[in-house]
Design an enzyme around this catalytic site. Sequence first.
Site, PDB file in Angstrom:
ATOM      1  N   ASP A   1       1.257   5.222   3.871  1.00 43.30           N
ATOM      2  CA  ASP A   1       1.763   6.019   2.748  1.00 43.30           C
ATOM      3  C   ASP A   1       1.085   7.385   2.591  1.00 43.30           C
ATOM      4  OD1 ASP A   1      -0.688   5.208   1.574  1.00 43.30           O
ATOM      5  OD2 ASP A   1       0.199   4.913  -0.409  1.00 43.30           O
TER       6      ASP A   1
ATOM      7  N   GLU B   1      -4.029  -3.473   7.310  1.00 50.69           N
ATOM      8  CA  GLU B   1      -2.684  -3.978   7.042  1.00 50.69           C
ATOM      9  C   GLU B   1      -1.760  -3.961   8.248  1.00 50.69           C
ATOM     10  OE1 GLU B   1      -1.135  -1.943   3.609  1.00 50.69           O
ATOM     11  OE2 GLU B   1      -2.692  -2.733   2.301  1.00 50.69           O
TER      12      GLU B   1
ATOM     13  N   TYR C   1      -2.587  -7.104  -4.518  1.00 45.05           N
ATOM     14  CA  TYR C   1      -1.961  -6.288  -5.576  1.00 45.05           C
ATOM     15  C   TYR C   1      -1.185  -7.123  -6.584  1.00 45.05           C
ATOM     16  CZ  TYR C   1      -3.416  -2.008  -3.298  1.00 45.05           C
ATOM     17  OH  TYR C   1      -4.164  -0.975  -2.794  1.00 45.05           O
TER      18      TYR C   1
ATOM     19  N   GLU D   1      -8.955  -3.895  -1.252  1.00 43.33           N
ATOM     20  CA  GLU D   1      -8.057  -3.106  -2.106  1.00 43.33           C
ATOM     21  C   GLU D   1      -7.505  -3.978  -3.220  1.00 43.33           C
ATOM     22  OE1 GLU D   1      -4.737  -1.085  -0.238  1.00 43.33           O
ATOM     23  OE2 GLU D   1      -5.980  -0.305   1.402  1.00 43.33           O
TER      24      GLU D   1
HETATM   25  C1  E9O Z   1      -2.722   0.438   1.943  1.00 46.40           C
HETATM   26  C2  E9O Z   1      -2.944   1.733   1.246  1.00 46.40           C
HETATM   27  O1  E9O Z   1      -3.076   2.745   2.201  1.00 46.40           O
HETATM   28  N1  E9O Z   1      -2.443  -0.600   0.975  1.00 46.40           N
HETATM   29  C3  E9O Z   1      -1.302  -0.275   0.118  1.00 46.40           C
HETATM   30  C4  E9O Z   1      -1.685   0.957  -0.717  1.00 46.40           C
HETATM   31  C5  E9O Z   1      -0.674   1.333  -1.789  1.00 46.40           C
HETATM   32  O2  E9O Z   1      -1.080   1.750  -2.863  1.00 46.40           O
HETATM   33  C6  E9O Z   1      -1.819   2.057   0.283  1.00 46.40           C
HETATM   34  O3  E9O Z   1      -2.048   3.292  -0.330  1.00 46.40           O
HETATM   35  O4  E9O Z   1       0.518   1.249  -1.545  1.00 46.40           O
HETATM   36  C7  E9O Z   1      -0.866  -1.420  -0.667  1.00 46.40           C
HETATM   37  C8  E9O Z   1      -0.078  -2.380   0.158  1.00 46.40           C
HETATM   38  C9  E9O Z   1       0.462  -3.461  -0.666  1.00 46.40           C
HETATM   39  C10 E9O Z   1       1.535  -4.144   0.068  1.00 46.40           C
HETATM   40  C11 E9O Z   1       2.390  -4.954  -0.823  1.00 46.40           C
HETATM   41  C12 E9O Z   1       3.764  -5.050  -0.287  1.00 46.40           C
HETATM   42  C13 E9O Z   1       4.717  -5.449  -1.324  1.00 46.40           C
HETATM   43  C14 E9O Z   1       6.095  -5.063  -0.981  1.00 46.40           C
HETATM   44  C15 E9O Z   1       7.014  -5.179  -2.157  1.00 46.40           C
END
Ligand code: E9O
Length: 606
Positions: A177, A420, A473, A509
């Site tokens: 991202d 990831e 998350y 994270e």
């Molecule tokens: C990597 C990081 O570089 N992890 C991501 C971070 C984000 O804020 C990104 O900035 O997006 C989160 C990955 C979470 C994956 C969940 C997938 C759910 C799909 C609906």
Amino acid sequence: HGLLYPKDSPTREIKSLDGVWNFRAQPSLDPEQGFREKWFDHPLQSTGDVIDMPVPSSFNDITTDPSLRDFAGWVWYDREFYAPSAWSDSRVFLRFGSAHYTALVWLNGQEVLQHSGGHLPFETDVSGTLQLGAANRLTVALNNTLGPTTIPQGAWNWIKEDDIYPAGSFDMSYTFDFFNYAGIHRPVTLYTVPKSLHVADVKVTTIGVAQDYSSATIQYEVNVATDTDDFQCHVQLLEQDGTVAAEQDGCTGTITLAENPHLWWPYLMNEEYGYLYTFRVDATNSQESDQYNENIGIRSVFWDDNSFKINHQPFYFRGFGRHEDSNFRGKGLDLPLVTKDYNLIRWTGANSYRTSHYPYAEELMDFADRNGIVIIDECPGVNLEGFKPELLANHLTVMDELVARDKNHPSVVMWSIGNEPRSEVPEAKDYFIKVANHTRSIDPSRPVTLVMFRPFDQDQGGYSVDIVSINRYYGWYSQTGQIDLIANAVEQDIRNWRTKFNKPVLVTEYGADTIHGFHEVPSTIFTEEYQTDLMRENFKAFDNTKEDGILIGEMIWNFADFMTVQEYKRVWGNRKGIFTRDRHPKASAHILRDRYWKLAQDEGLP
Ligand code: E9O
């Protein structure tokens, strides 16, 4: 040849080539033009319009031109400089701290360097090409396009020409991202070394620290570049005040400090955190000698299936995921920002961060050494997929280059071989075992981790690691807005990873996008209250699993807001920072600070 950071010494001189260079982007319809017309043969200015471009910096945010901001393809840089005639007794190296992504370099019209990979240094001996006592022209062609086998991966697509989109329209996509900033991101340097021999590489490893800290042993290996074999090395270990703690002859050897050595301690673990010795090498033959001074820290790193320790003490990571990212400069090295960030990190009471998702500038690594900030050093393998042999080959090369660059930093305690990956496919298992084993073979002194994000029961990457790192998350990407579901889900998830792989677990994270200044009670997503609520729920899970000896650390995503690719899910970038992009604290910075200082106090502040 190693890639020692360019430093001056009594036998070495440095000339910086940073400054304002000439710059020209190559329109994507004719990417070959610059090569066909040999732009490296003449001043760039003579090929058409050039603009000013600062080095180091990303080029994307410097102008007002939208096509340059989201540019994909070749850009050209050049500049002139003088090389003093006094350098006739020296060899001269040209070194780039990094350039994103693929670089071709010409000196006075002759190709001298090629490098692929956007985050690591490259250099070459230019003694034969450099004109001493005269003007020289340095030309760089740089391509930021990512493909299926580059690390990281991306795709460049022509948009089909039709009555809506004109010929030459394209888009570039990638699997991560953060914004794919490009340019000459780090310092460009000329440095001299003596003609007949020089110190090409130094490797220093702590091999023992007594349980009661009364003594410690380091092992060293000096690589001297020379044509003859009548040379010798003299090494000295200097205290911070300059006094000699030990000295001896020999290009390889061990040194034992038998009387209460100064250990390198993480921030807040000891009054003397960040203590550095100077490891001074003098390589000498019958005609001349060369001196290089490397900063080293003496500390042990220990890990097994149940623990992670620094200097025999359990170490709990209180940290951050981060980015190299700021207004205007993008990913260009910015020392005021770097210094401010270290002050903010210490203000929060944090003791660590991960170089998500690529190797950071060497200048940052030196700051970490001096500040006692512990680093998980991540390669640029972010969100990898496909796992083809050619990708693997590039992955192993980037691990070689990363370990070669960072092996002597006491702050680096772990290698991260990726973030990831799409590691639910069976081929991921073998792929990451190969990358992890390769990394261990070049550096057995540090554990290997891989940062995973698939559900624990699907993931195949975890079989490769010493430490399991996970990004979670709950309350954000899943069960968005449901604060009450977070604590239990996170705790159970951590336990599940522990049970599956039987290794220490690190949460690398967790977080929530938050627009500073948005407030609401009860909290709703994007408000400062939601970010702090989400953090407090995660803290409950962390405390429970930490107590059970499963969790060895927590790192919030992210230290600061950062720029992303333009997409409608992001409002001016990823806003999960606890600081804004301008480094203003959100409410979350204060509650993180309370927690990190409390954790540090519980461990016993020095
Ligand atoms: C990597 C990081 O570089 N992890 C991501 C971070 C984000 O804020 C990104 O900035 O997006 C989160 C990955 C979470 C994956 C969940 C997938 C759910 C799909 C609906």
